[in-house]
Scaffold this motif. Structure first.
Motif, PDB file in Angstrom:
ATOM      1  N   CYS A   1       2.047   2.032  40.977  1.00 32.74           N
ATOM      2  CA  CYS A   1       2.121   3.467  40.698  1.00 32.74           C
ATOM      3  C   CYS A   1       1.162   3.773  39.552  1.00 32.74           C
ATOM      4  O   CYS A   1       1.290   3.227  38.474  1.00 32.74           O
TER       5      CYS A   1
ATOM      6  N   CYS B   1       3.160   5.602  36.358  1.00 39.85           N
ATOM      7  CA  CYS B   1       4.077   4.926  35.436  1.00 39.85           C
ATOM      8  C   CYS B   1       3.888   3.416  35.391  1.00 39.85           C
ATOM      9  O   CYS B   1       4.530   2.736  34.616  1.00 39.85           O
TER      10      CYS B   1
ATOM     11  N   TYR C   1       4.626   1.240  37.722  1.00 39.85           N
ATOM     12  CA  TYR C   1       5.565   0.496  38.565  1.00 39.85           C
ATOM     13  C   TYR C   1       4.812  -0.371  39.590  1.00 39.85           C
ATOM     14  O   TYR C   1       3.848   0.078  40.199  1.00 39.85           O
TER      15      TYR C   1
ATOM     16  N   CYS D   1       6.635   6.734  44.310  1.00 39.27           N
ATOM     17  CA  CYS D   1       7.130   5.725  43.378  1.00 39.27           C
ATOM     18  C   CYS D   1       8.647   5.842  43.209  1.00 39.27           C
ATOM     19  O   CYS D   1       9.153   6.926  42.920  1.00 39.27           O
TER      20      CYS D   1
ATOM     21  N   CYS E   1       9.265   7.042  39.215  1.00 41.45           N
ATOM     22  CA  CYS E   1       8.911   8.361  38.673  1.00 41.45           C
ATOM     23  C   CYS E   1       8.627   9.390  39.764  1.00 41.45           C
ATOM     24  O   CYS E   1       8.266  10.516  39.469  1.00 41.45           O
TER      25      CYS E   1
HETATM   26 ZN    ZN Z   1       5.773   5.702  39.022  1.00 41.47          ZN
END
Ligand code: ZN
Ligand code: ADP
Ligand code: ZN
Length: 748
Positions: free
Chosen positions: A451, A454, A456, A491, A494
Motif C-alpha cells: 500500500c 500506509c 501495508y 488496503c 487504511c
Molecule cells: Zn494502506
C-alpha cells in the motif's frame, strides 16, 4: 535366543530397544535387520519392529516374537549405519532404517506397502508334435485355438494379455485351452521399467584429454589399492567431468563391483540418465528418484539388491541403496544444497558417503565447477586430493560475461526488467535463430504487494511471509504454506486503493518478453509449470526440439543441461540470492551465476552471458564475471575465518515450533539453560547464542524460535545435545516440536 527390537515408530519415547524371545522355529529366519511383528503393550493388533541385535538372554521377562516378515528387510551393516545416523542427526533409529528399506515399504500399514507386480503368464503343456497331431485329427477344431497354440509353440511363456493381442484371441479361448489341458496360467513378477520405450544409441568411450587422464589415473589407483581416499574433480562446466565418471564406472564394473553416482534431484533428467544408458545399456543401471512411481522404485531397489544393476544413479537417498559390493561413490555437482536433507533425518549425504567409503574401502569423487567452500578448504588442506580440469573438453570456449548496472538503466529511463544490452542481444539471437535462456529466481507475477499510502504489505494469514501475485489464476499465494487468497482491491488497513504490485517473477517476465518480442516463441519452467510426472522433461525436450527461442525459468534452468544451440543467457536479477539472511549468500550467488553462465555457448558458437544487477561491485558478481572460482574462494575464505563461519566451525540450529508461543519460549529457554550448564560441566568449547525468534517467525500458524550454536561438531557436543534432549523429554512441555539441524542449508 533373544532379539532386541526397535519399534517402527517416530514417537520419541519409543527410540529404545525392547527384548523379545526368538522362538526356536524362527531362529534361522530372523537376523539383524529382520522385520518382525510383536505384541506391544496393551495394543490389540500386532506391531512391527526391526531386529537390531540378537543375544543369549535378557534380564527381563519377555514375550515371544509373534511373526517374521520374510521380505523387504535390511541387513546388519545398514542397522549399524542407522544407529550411527540416529545419534548424529538426533532422530529415532527407526527413522533412519526407513530410508534403507525398499521404497514404499516403510509405512506401518502393511496393506499399503509396495510389492512386486505380478502378471498372468501362459505356457504350453504339450509338445508341438502332439498339438499338430490333434489338429490333424480334428481334436482341436477352432481356428482361434489353433492360432493361439501355434503362436505359443513359437513364443512360449508370454503374458496372457500379449498372447491375446498378438494371436488375436479372447481370454475365454485361452480358458478353454486351459480346461482341456493344453496350456496353464501362472503368475510371474515383472519389473516396472522406467526406461521402457527408450531407444538410445550406444556411445563409445572417448580418448581422454591429458587433464582428464591425470584425474582418471589418480582415482583408478585408489580403486585398485582399495583406498578410501577422497577426490575433488574441479572442472569448469563442460570440461568433461562426466566422461571421467563414465570411465571410472567402467573400471569399477570390470571388477564386478557397483558404482553409486549421485546427482542433484533436479538434474536427474532423462538427459543425464541417457548418457549412462548409452554407455552401459539399461540392464546394468538402476535409477532412484522421486519422479518414479513407488512401484518402479521398488523394482529398481530389488534390481540392485539382486546384484543385477551395477550402476546406481540417483538423488540423495540413493546412497542407501542395498549394495553389497560397493566400488566407488561419485557425487556430481557436490555443492548442491539438495545433498542435505531438510527433513528428519536431517543428514548430509556427504557424511553418509564418507562413512560408507570407509566401511568398504572405496574412493569418493566430488565433482563441481564451483565447489562447496568446505570441500575446497579440505582440498587446500590436503584432506581431499584436488584434480583439476581447466579447459572445456570439446574445445568450446567459455562464454563472454557482461555485467549490466540496472541503476544506470533506470537513470536512463528504462523501467523494464530487460536492459538495453540484453534487449539487443536477444534481438540478434532471434535473427540468427539461436536460443536464449533467461533466468530469474522468483516465480509468480509480482512478488511484493504494497500500500503506497500506509506501507501495508500483503502477508500470508498463517506465515510471516509476503504473498506473491499469480496472474494466471488471479490469486495471491504464499510460497511457504500454499495459502491462497483473492487480490487486494484496496488496503485492508487504511482502505486506500493505491496498491502497488512490484517485484517481477517469471510469469511477469514471460509476459514482458512476449510483449517486446511478439514473434518469439517462449516456454517457462518453474514450480508452477512443472508439476506432472514428466513435465520437467517435456519442457526441456520442447525447448530442444521444437524451435522455441527463449526458455524462461527459475533455478531449474541452471543445472547441468546441455543445449548446444543456446548462445545467450540473461540473468534478470542477480541480486536475489545476495539479499538472503545467510552466511552463504555470496557463495550461493557465485555458484548460481557460474552455473547459469555455463549453459551458454556449449556448442560451436561462442556464448554470451548478460548479468543484470543493482550491486555491480559485489565481489561474487565481479568474480563470476572473471569466471574465477579461486579468486572468489580466496576472498570469501578470509571473511569466513574472521566471522567464524564454516569451514572454520559448524553451525547447529536448534529450532522450536508450536502454535503456543509461550510453550515455544519455555522450551527454548530450558534447552538454553541446560546447554549452558553443560558448557561448564563438560568443558564444551562452543559458542552458544540466546534463544531468539527465527527470521521467518511464523509458518503455518506455528511460532518459531531458535538457538544457534557455533562449534566443532564432535562427540562432545553430540553427547551433550543428546543428553539435553533427554532432559527435555522428561520435562514434557506440551506440543513443541524441537529439531536439531547441523549446518542447515536454509537458515530461515
Ligand atoms: Zn494502506
Ligand atoms: P561436464 O560434466 O564437466 O559438464 P561433459 O562431460 O558433459 O562435461 O563434457 C562436455 C562435452 O565435452 C560433452 O559433449 C562431451 O561429450 C565432450 N567431451 C568430454 N570429454 C571429451 C574428450 N575427452 N574428448 C572429446 N570430447 C569430450
Ligand atoms: Zn503461508
Amino acid at each position: 535366543m533373544i532379539a532386541e527390537i526397535i519399534m517402527n515408530s517416530n514417537v520419541k519415547n519409543l527410540d529404545r530397544t525392547f527384548d523379545y524371545n526368538l522362538p526356536y522355529d524362527m531362529e534361522d529366519k530372523v537376523t539383524i535387520g529382520s522385520r518382525v511383528l510383536v505384541k506391544f503393550g496393551n495394543i490389540k493388533e500386532l506391531k512391527e519392529g526391526f531386529v537390531v541385535n540378537i543375544k543369549e538372554k535378557s534380564e527381563f521377562k519377555v514375550k515371544d516374537i509373534s511373526k517374521v516378515e520374510e521380505k523387504d528387510f535390511v541387513d546388519e551393516p545398514k542397522i549399524k549405519l542407522a544407529k550411527w545416523m540416529a545419534k548424529r542427526y538426533f532422530c529415532n533409529v527407526s527413522d533412519c532404517i526407513k530410508l534403507m528399506l525398499p521404497p514404499g515399504t516403510g509405512t506401518n500399514n502393511i496393506a499399503n506397502r509396495a510389492k512386486e507386480k505380478n502378471i498372468k503368464f501362459v505356457r504350453i503343456l504339450k509338445d508341438e508334435n502332439e498339438i499338430e497331431f490333434n489338429i490333424e485329427n480334428k481334436k482341436i477344431k477352432s481356428e482361434k485355438q489353433i492360432r493361439a497354440l501355434r503362436f505359443l509353440v513359437k513364443n512360449n511363456e508370454i503374458p496372457s494379455k500379449d498372447l491375446e493381442e498378438l494371436a488375436d484371441v479372447t481370454n475365454s479361448i485361452l480358458k478353454t485351452l486351459e480346461k482341456n489341458g493344453y496350456i496353464e496360467f501362472y503368475e510371474k513378477a515383472v519389473e516396472r521399467n522406467p526406461f521402457i520405450h527408450k531407444v538410445i544409441t550406444k556411445s563409445q568411450k572417448l580418448q581422454l584429454t591429458d587433464e582428464q587422464e591425470v584425474a582418471y589415473s589418480a582415482v583408478e589407483d585408489s580403486i585398485d589399492d582399495l583406498m578410501n581416499s577422497e577426490f575433488l574433480l574441479f572442472g569448469v562446466t563442460g570440461s568433461g567431468k562426466t566422461e571421467v565418471y563414465l570411465q571410472l564406472i567402467e573400471k569399477v564394473l570390470s571388477m564386478g563391483k557397483t558404482s553409486v553416482m549421485l546427482v542433484p534431484e533436479i538434474s536427474l533428467t532423462p538427459q543425464t540418465v541417457d548418457r549412462f544408458i548409452a554407455r552401459f545399456g539399461q540392464n546394468k543401471i538402476a535409477i532412484l528418484h522421486s519422479k518414479l512411481s513407488i512401484g518402479e522404485r521398488y523394482d529398481q531397489w530389488y534390481k540392485i539388491k539382486n546384484g543385477e544393476a551395477k550402476i546406481v544413479i540417483g538423488a540423495r537417498s540413493a546412497i542407501f541403496a542395498p549394495i553389497n559390493d560397493l566400488g566407488i561413490i561419485i557425487i556430481d555437482e557436490e555443492h548442491d544444497s539438495s545433498y542435505k536433507s531438510e527433513m528428519t533425518p536431517r543428514y548430509n549425504v556427504k557424511d553418509v558417503a564418507r562413512y560408507l567409503a570407509k566401511e568398504y574401502s572405496v574412493p569418493i569423487v566430488y565433482g563441481s565447477a564451483t565447489p562447496d567452500m568446505d570441500t575446497f578448504y579440505k582440498a587446500t588442506k590436503g584432506d581431499i586430493e584436488l584434480l583439476e580440469l581447466t579447459k572445456r573438453a570439446n574445445n568450446a570456449n567459455l562464454p563472454n560475461i557482461n555485467i549490466v548496472d540496472m541503476r544506470r538503466e533506470l537513470a536512463n529511463g528504462n523501467r523494464s526488467s530487460i536492459s538495453m544490452k540484453l534487449y539487443e542481444n536477444i534481438k540478434e539471437n532471434l535473427q540468427n535463430k539461436k536460443q536464449t535462456i533467461l533466468f530469474l529466481n522468483r516465480r509468480g507475477y509480482s512478488t511484493f504487494i504494497l500500500c503506497r499510502d500506509c506501507g501495508y504489505v500483503a502477508k500470508c494469514k498463517y506465515c510471516n511471509i509476503a504473498l506473491t501475485y499469480h496472474s494466471k489464476e488471479n490469486k495471491l499465494k504464499c510460497h511457504y504454506c500454499g495459502y491462497e487468497t483473492i487480490p487486494l482491491g484496496y488496503c485492508p488497513d487504511c482502505k486506500s486503493k493505491n496498491i502497488k504490485y512490484s517485484g517481477s517473477g517469471t510469469q511477469k517476465l514471460e509476459e514482458e518478453i512476449n510483449k517486446i518480442f511478439p514473434s518469439a516463441k517462449t516456454i517457462r519452467m518453474d514450480v508452477d509449470t512443472v508439476s506432472k510426472k514428466n513435465s520437467h522433461e517435456d519442457i526441456l525436450n520442447k525447448f530442444k526440439n521444437e524451435n522455441i527461442d527463449i526458455l524462461i525459468g527459475t533455478q531449474m534452468v541452471v543445472k547441468g543441461h546441455h543445449f548446444p544451440n543456446v548462445t545467450l543467457v540473461g540473468v534478470i536479477f542477480a541480486d536475489g540470492s545476495l539479499n538472503i539472511d545467510d552466511y552463504r549468500a555470496n557463495e550461493r550467488t557465485f555458484q548460481i551465476l557460474t552455473q547459469v553462465a555455463g549453459r551458454a555457448g556449449r556448442g560451436k558458437d561462442k556464448g554470451e552471458v548478460i548479468i543484470q544487477t543493482y550491486n555491480p561491485d559485489n565481489l561474487s558478481i565481479e568474480f563470476s564475471k572473471k569466471q574465477n572460482y579461486k579468486l572468489f574462494y580466496d576472498t570469501e575464505i578470509i571473511i569466513r575465518k574472521q566471522l567464524k563461519y564454516p569451514p572454520f566451525c559448524d553451525i547447529i540450529i536448534i529450532g522450536f515450533s508450536s502454535e503456543n508461543e509461550n510453550n515455544v519460549i519455555e522450551t527454548a529457554k530450558f534447552v538454553y539453560m541446560s546447554l549452558k550448564k553443560k558448557i561448564i560441566e563438560d568443558k564444551l568449547k562452543i559458542i552458544l547464542y540466546k534463544p531468539v525468534p527465527a527470521p521467518v517467525d511464523k509458518i503455518k500458524n506455528k511460532y518459531r524460535w531458535r538457538i544457534i550454536i557455533k562449534c566443532k561438531f564432535d562427540e562432545g557436543i553430540i553427547n551433550s545435545l543428546n543428553k539435553t534432549l533427554c532432559e527435555l523429554k522428561n520435562k514434557n512441555i506440551k506440543d513443541v516440536k524441537t529439531v536439531i539441524d547441523v549446518n542447515p542449508t536454509n537458515m530461515m
